[in-house]
Design an enzyme around this catalytic site. Structure first.
Site, PDB file in Angstrom:
ATOM      1  N   HIS A  51      -4.797   1.545   7.083  1.00 50.99           N
ATOM      2  CA  HIS A  51      -3.449   2.103   7.287  1.00 50.99           C
ATOM      3  C   HIS A  51      -3.209   3.254   6.291  1.00 50.99           C
ATOM      4  O   HIS A  51      -2.744   4.327   6.685  1.00 50.99           O
ATOM      5  CB  HIS A  51      -2.415   0.978   7.095  1.00 50.99           C
ATOM      6  CG  HIS A  51      -0.985   1.416   7.153  1.00 50.99           C
ATOM      7  ND1 HIS A  51      -0.098   0.972   8.111  1.00 50.99           N
ATOM      8  CD2 HIS A  51      -0.259   2.242   6.343  1.00 50.99           C
ATOM      9  CE1 HIS A  51       1.089   1.510   7.893  1.00 50.99           C
ATOM     10  NE2 HIS A  51       1.026   2.274   6.818  1.00 50.99           N
ATOM     11  N   GLU A  52      -3.566   3.018   5.002  1.00 53.19           N
ATOM     12  CA  GLU A  52      -3.332   4.056   3.980  1.00 53.19           C
ATOM     13  C   GLU A  52      -4.256   5.254   4.191  1.00 53.19           C
ATOM     14  O   GLU A  52      -3.833   6.398   4.010  1.00 53.19           O
ATOM     15  CB  GLU A  52      -3.511   3.486   2.566  1.00 53.19           C
ATOM     16  CG  GLU A  52      -2.627   2.296   2.216  1.00 53.19           C
ATOM     17  CD  GLU A  52      -1.168   2.449   2.580  1.00 53.19           C
ATOM     18  OE1 GLU A  52      -0.647   3.588   2.552  1.00 53.19           O
ATOM     19  OE2 GLU A  52      -0.541   1.423   2.920  1.00 53.19           O
ATOM     20  N   HIS A  91      -2.868   7.647   6.649  1.00 51.52           N
ATOM     21  CA  HIS A  91      -1.844   8.554   6.114  1.00 51.52           C
ATOM     22  C   HIS A  91      -2.463   9.860   5.611  1.00 51.52           C
ATOM     23  O   HIS A  91      -1.842  10.916   5.687  1.00 51.52           O
ATOM     24  CB  HIS A  91      -1.087   7.892   4.945  1.00 51.52           C
ATOM     25  CG  HIS A  91       0.045   6.993   5.363  1.00 51.52           C
ATOM     26  ND1 HIS A  91       1.137   7.449   6.069  1.00 51.52           N
ATOM     27  CD2 HIS A  91       0.273   5.671   5.139  1.00 51.52           C
ATOM     28  CE1 HIS A  91       1.984   6.437   6.275  1.00 51.52           C
ATOM     29  NE2 HIS A  91       1.481   5.342   5.726  1.00 51.52           N
ATOM     30  N   CYS A 116       5.673   0.000   7.623  1.00 54.26           N
ATOM     31  CA  CYS A 116       5.311   1.136   6.779  1.00 54.26           C
ATOM     32  C   CYS A 116       6.537   1.561   5.989  1.00 54.26           C
ATOM     33  O   CYS A 116       7.631   1.622   6.558  1.00 54.26           O
ATOM     34  CB  CYS A 116       4.822   2.278   7.668  1.00 54.26           C
ATOM     35  SG  CYS A 116       4.378   3.763   6.760  1.00 54.26           S
ATOM     36  N   LEU A 117       6.343   1.853   4.704  1.00 53.30           N
ATOM     37  CA  LEU A 117       7.473   2.289   3.876  1.00 53.30           C
ATOM     38  C   LEU A 117       8.062   3.604   4.395  1.00 53.30           C
ATOM     39  O   LEU A 117       9.213   3.912   4.118  1.00 53.30           O
ATOM     40  CB  LEU A 117       7.036   2.438   2.411  1.00 53.30           C
ATOM     41  CG  LEU A 117       6.660   1.126   1.710  1.00 53.30           C
ATOM     42  CD1 LEU A 117       5.968   1.405   0.384  1.00 53.30           C
ATOM     43  CD2 LEU A 117       7.885   0.246   1.497  1.00 53.30           C
ATOM     44  N   GLN A 141       2.895  10.039   1.340  1.00 51.23           N
ATOM     45  CA  GLN A 141       4.187   9.354   1.486  1.00 51.23           C
ATOM     46  C   GLN A 141       5.164   9.715   0.367  1.00 51.23           C
ATOM     47  O   GLN A 141       6.364   9.518   0.503  1.00 51.23           O
ATOM     48  CB  GLN A 141       3.993   7.825   1.505  1.00 51.23           C
ATOM     49  CG  GLN A 141       3.324   7.319   2.762  1.00 51.23           C
ATOM     50  CD  GLN A 141       3.217   5.808   2.734  1.00 51.23           C
ATOM     51  OE1 GLN A 141       2.302   5.257   2.131  1.00 51.23           O
ATOM     52  NE2 GLN A 141       4.159   5.129   3.363  1.00 51.23           N
ATOM     53  N   GLY A 181       0.829  -1.194   0.000  1.00 51.25           N
ATOM     54  CA  GLY A 181       0.000   0.000   0.000  1.00 51.25           C
ATOM     55  C   GLY A 181       0.863   1.244   0.000  1.00 51.25           C
ATOM     56  O   GLY A 181       2.003   1.222   0.489  1.00 51.25           O
TER      57      GLY A 181
HETATM   58 ZN    ZN Z   1       2.389   3.505   5.793  1.00 48.77          ZN
END
Ligand code: ZN
Length: 164
Positions: free
Chosen positions: A130-131, A134, A88-89, A51, A46
């Site tokens: 989660h996304e 963000h 998470c990235l 991000q 995701g």
């Molecule tokens: Zn994330």
């Protein structure tokens, strides 16, 4: 191929509330294309626009069943609870158990600007939530109940776990 730079913890854009997308402009279409390439190259399951430094309400999810692009997503129904280990990235190497709704319905627009309604369970449900977080400046570590459960593992070791 355009691989965008993924912002990490400490960048103020990650803590900002993103703006709704009013029109699917050529710039938004390009952003979706570039984010898709970035997500698949990461690799991740995701990615949310903040991000990659764009404070707009756009998320991409791909848990291995094809890519879902959601613009201006809204949670319309939610039920049950589930806990999964999330990474998470934007938090390279950090992982923690996070509790989310188990079963959700989300409405938004697809990449063509058409209204869509998505039902999600399991990993798909966790990744969408989660996304969407963000987009409101919330990182998964903000939802950790017990900070002692946060672990650090370099990506090489933990690559079997999905990155959100
Ligand atoms: Zn994330």
């Amino acid at each position: 191929m355009t691989k965008l730079k993924i912002l990490t913890l400490g960048n103020p854009i990650l803590k900002k509330k993103s703006k709704a997308i009013k029109k699917i402009t050529p710039d938004i279409k390009k952003l979706i294309k570039d984010m898709t390439e970035t997500l698949h190259a990461a690799p991740g399951v995701g990615l949310a626009a903040p991000q990659v430094g764009q404070s707009v309400r756009l998320i991409l999810v791909d848990v291995g069943e094809g890519l879902t692009v959601l613009i201006n997503p809204k949670l319309t129904k939610k039920s049950g609870k589930q806990e999964m280990i999330e990474g998470c990235l934007s938090l390279p190497g950090l992982r923690a158990p996070i509790e989310r709704y188990a079963h959700i319905f989300v409405e938004g627009l697809n990449r063509s600007g058409e209204k869509v309604k998505i039902e999600a369970h399991g990993l798909f449900s966790t990744v969408i939530q989660h996304e969407m977080d963000h987009l409101d400046g919330i990182l998964c570590i903000d939802r950790v109940k017990d900070p002692s459960t946060i672990i650090f593992e370099p990506f090489e070791i933990s690559s079997k776990e999905p990155n959100l």
